[in-house]
Design a protein around this motif. Sequence first.
Motif, PDB file in Angstrom:
ATOM      1  N   VAL A 236       7.127   5.832  11.105  1.00  0.00           N
ATOM      2  CA  VAL A 236       5.817   5.275  10.775  1.00  0.00           C
ATOM      3  C   VAL A 236       5.959   3.787  10.475  1.00  0.00           C
ATOM      4  N   ASP A 237       4.827   3.082  10.463  1.00  0.00           N
ATOM      5  CA  ASP A 237       4.857   1.642  10.198  1.00  0.00           C
ATOM      6  C   ASP A 237       5.304   1.334   8.778  1.00  0.00           C
ATOM      7  N   LYS A 238       5.002   2.251   7.858  1.00  0.00           N
ATOM      8  CA  LYS A 238       5.443   2.094   6.478  1.00  0.00           C
ATOM      9  C   LYS A 238       5.544   3.478   5.857  1.00  0.00           C
ATOM     10  N   PRO A 239       6.358   3.655   4.821  1.00  0.00           N
ATOM     11  CA  PRO A 239       6.528   4.983   4.217  1.00  0.00           C
ATOM     12  C   PRO A 239       5.237   5.492   3.584  1.00  0.00           C
ATOM     13  N   LYS A 240       5.156   6.819   3.467  1.00  0.00           N
ATOM     14  CA  LYS A 240       4.056   7.447   2.738  1.00  0.00           C
ATOM     15  C   LYS A 240       4.314   7.409   1.227  1.00  0.00           C
ATOM     16  N   LEU A 241       5.590   7.392   0.854  1.00  0.00           N
ATOM     17  CA  LEU A 241       6.000   7.371  -0.550  1.00  0.00           C
ATOM     18  C   LEU A 241       7.446   6.908  -0.611  1.00  0.00           C
ATOM     19  N   VAL A 242       7.757   6.131  -1.645  1.00  0.00           N
ATOM     20  CA  VAL A 242       9.146   5.726  -1.886  1.00  0.00           C
ATOM     21  C   VAL A 242       9.564   6.242  -3.252  1.00  0.00           C
ATOM     22  N   PHE A 243      10.730   6.863  -3.284  1.00  0.00           N
ATOM     23  CA  PHE A 243      11.226   7.598  -4.450  1.00  0.00           C
ATOM     24  C   PHE A 243      12.512   6.919  -4.922  1.00  0.00           C
ATOM     25  N   PHE A 244      12.511   6.361  -6.137  1.00  0.00           N
ATOM     26  CA  PHE A 244      13.699   5.728  -6.701  1.00  0.00           C
ATOM     27  C   PHE A 244      14.376   6.695  -7.683  1.00  0.00           C
TER      28      PHE A 244
ATOM     29  N   GLY B 288       0.794  -1.224   0.000  1.00  0.00           N
ATOM     30  CA  GLY B 288       0.000   0.000   0.000  1.00  0.00           C
ATOM     31  C   GLY B 288       0.824   1.270   0.000  1.00  0.00           C
ATOM     32  N   VAL B 289       2.101   1.166  -0.385  1.00  0.00           N
ATOM     33  CA  VAL B 289       2.994   2.326  -0.412  1.00  0.00           C
ATOM     34  C   VAL B 289       3.158   2.800  -1.857  1.00  0.00           C
ATOM     35  N   PRO B 290       2.756   4.041  -2.195  1.00  0.00           N
ATOM     36  CA  PRO B 290       2.983   4.559  -3.545  1.00  0.00           C
ATOM     37  C   PRO B 290       4.479   4.679  -3.837  1.00  0.00           C
ATOM     38  N   VAL B 291       4.806   4.545  -5.113  1.00  0.00           N
ATOM     39  CA  VAL B 291       6.203   4.549  -5.553  1.00  0.00           C
ATOM     40  C   VAL B 291       6.347   5.522  -6.715  1.00  0.00           C
ATOM     41  N   PHE B 292       7.486   6.216  -6.747  1.00  0.00           N
ATOM     42  CA  PHE B 292       7.847   7.001  -7.939  1.00  0.00           C
ATOM     43  C   PHE B 292       9.195   6.513  -8.435  1.00  0.00           C
ATOM     44  N   ALA B 293       9.298   6.258  -9.748  1.00  0.00           N
ATOM     45  CA  ALA B 293      10.562   5.798 -10.321  1.00  0.00           C
ATOM     46  C   ALA B 293      10.707   6.334 -11.737  1.00  0.00           C
ATOM     47  N   ALA B 294      11.911   6.739 -12.079  1.00  0.00           N
ATOM     48  CA  ALA B 294      12.221   7.153 -13.448  1.00  0.00           C
ATOM     49  C   ALA B 294      12.569   5.910 -14.263  1.00  0.00           C
ATOM     50  N   ASP B 295      12.002   5.820 -15.464  1.00  0.00           N
ATOM     51  CA  ASP B 295      12.231   4.670 -16.337  1.00  0.00           C
ATOM     52  C   ASP B 295      13.193   5.094 -17.443  1.00  0.00           C
ATOM     53  N   ILE B 296      14.467   4.789 -17.257  1.00  0.00           N
ATOM     54  CA  ILE B 296      15.503   5.285 -18.160  1.00  0.00           C
ATOM     55  C   ILE B 296      15.429   4.619 -19.532  1.00  0.00           C
TER      56      ILE B 296
END
Length: 535
Positions: A276-284, A55-63
């Motif tokens: 927190v128990d889990k991140p609000k957002l993970v940024f790659f 349930g953690v949103p993710v942002f990642a750049a797709d090279i």
Amino acid sequence: MADLDVNGQIFVGKSEKPEYLSLHYGNRHGLATGATGTGKTVTLQVLAEGFSRAGVPVFAADIKGDLSGIAEVGDAKDIFVKRAKDLGFAYEPDEFPVIFWDLFGEQGHPIRATISEMGPLLLSRLLDLNDVQEGVLNIAFKIADDHGLPIYDIKDLRAMLDAIAPFASKKAAEEGSGSEIIDQIKQGVAQYGNVTKQTVGTIQRALLVLENQKATAFFGEPALALKDFMRTDASGRGYVNILAADKLMENPRTYATFLLWMLSELFEELPEVGDVDKPKLVFFFDEAHLLFNDAPKALLDKIEQVVRLIRSKGVGVYFVTQNPLDVPDKVLAQLGNRVQHALRAFTPRDQKAVKAAAETFRPNPKLDTAQVITELGKGEALCSFLEGNGTPSMVERTMVRPPSARVGPITPDERKAVMAKSPVKGKYDTTVDSESAFEMFQKRVGEKAVDGDKTEEGGLLGSLGNMIGSIFGTNRKRGEKLTTSQTIAREITRTVSSRVAGNIAAQVGKSVAGSVGGSVGRAIIRGTLGGILKR
């Protein structure tokens, strides 16, 4: 494979024991490194899938486009089925909710920010300005902020630079212009520092280079609402936000500056939440070395500050690059979760990199870490994740589990289908041009034109001759010098961009209908622009 992610943990792979990344420490940041072709992108996908399941949103750049496959059901390839069996579970294909983004609006929803949001520090790096030029840019921003002149896009910034340029002359800065807004700008220039026309010209040329690289598509409205990155679907899975970065990588500085802007915005906007128990957002942040290459000390300090403090906002930042040496020591010290794929040691520099990578791990007496780094096969990695009270686990040689979604790019038709059901469909697809600095200057021109239309002697065309004469000298007696206001008027007329003039021509030209020819219309533009100074 969802049942493998138990007790708030993401199953990453298996060494002598299962290797888990604890969600509780997911906001303590991480690092994935390794030579080209050793499996970094697959590991990134495994982590992104795990966070999304939780349930953690993710942002990642797709090279390279390879990460887009996470939107489609995976293939039960023999190699994946066998690896899953070796790790003790049955392979189950899966897919994940995805939102595609693209600065250029071609392979995803457009992402925009205003020039004001970007700020002078990041914009200076984007334009490759020196300290003096950055100082002038800061003056332009400060004056705009002081007097309520929003800078949303490139034309707004050009308008501000055009407005401050005439006051490079000491004499012009000392005398009033007769226009309140211009006098305010003059006072701002005098208050905040020296401005030279040469420096303004250099910044303008840098903006032109930016426009030629099509990077200006990023500046404008509607600006991105960061909450749209932080979504979950109906089943509670976090959306994986994928930025199409193949074209963006043609200008690495733009890529790095954009992602740093995103981090800064997250840092500024999100509330403090602590642990927190889990991140609000993970940024790659893929190709992370581009963020630090040639970065001035002030920018490096800002990056270190953001990385150090943003975890308290519930955001985890994971850098993906070839070598730990690509990341400055102050930032590297903040990265608690580590995945190291193979490095080759053919040269002295490579050997130094291997040694440095080995020293970043908590030693394992059973492993010669430096030796193992050069022996790892594809899909293998050295892993160390935070555990217990937040200390790194001992490094372990780990077989990374196979992703459950597709590995590799999706087709254009599949991408269109994903975008068609996107939760932000239509929100960012059309550009909005709000009233800002450019329009405010332009509005004063229109008001001057209306005032001229009400004059008793000859109406608009009668006053037109007086305005043109006052600027270009036809109303002056022989030998009489231009006043300071007239000099400034000439300067603004000369420096205003052709696009500004074109827009004003369209509006003023309509007001005089067909009775005024094209050449006279251009004269109106020059006259009314000068009239700004006399209000």
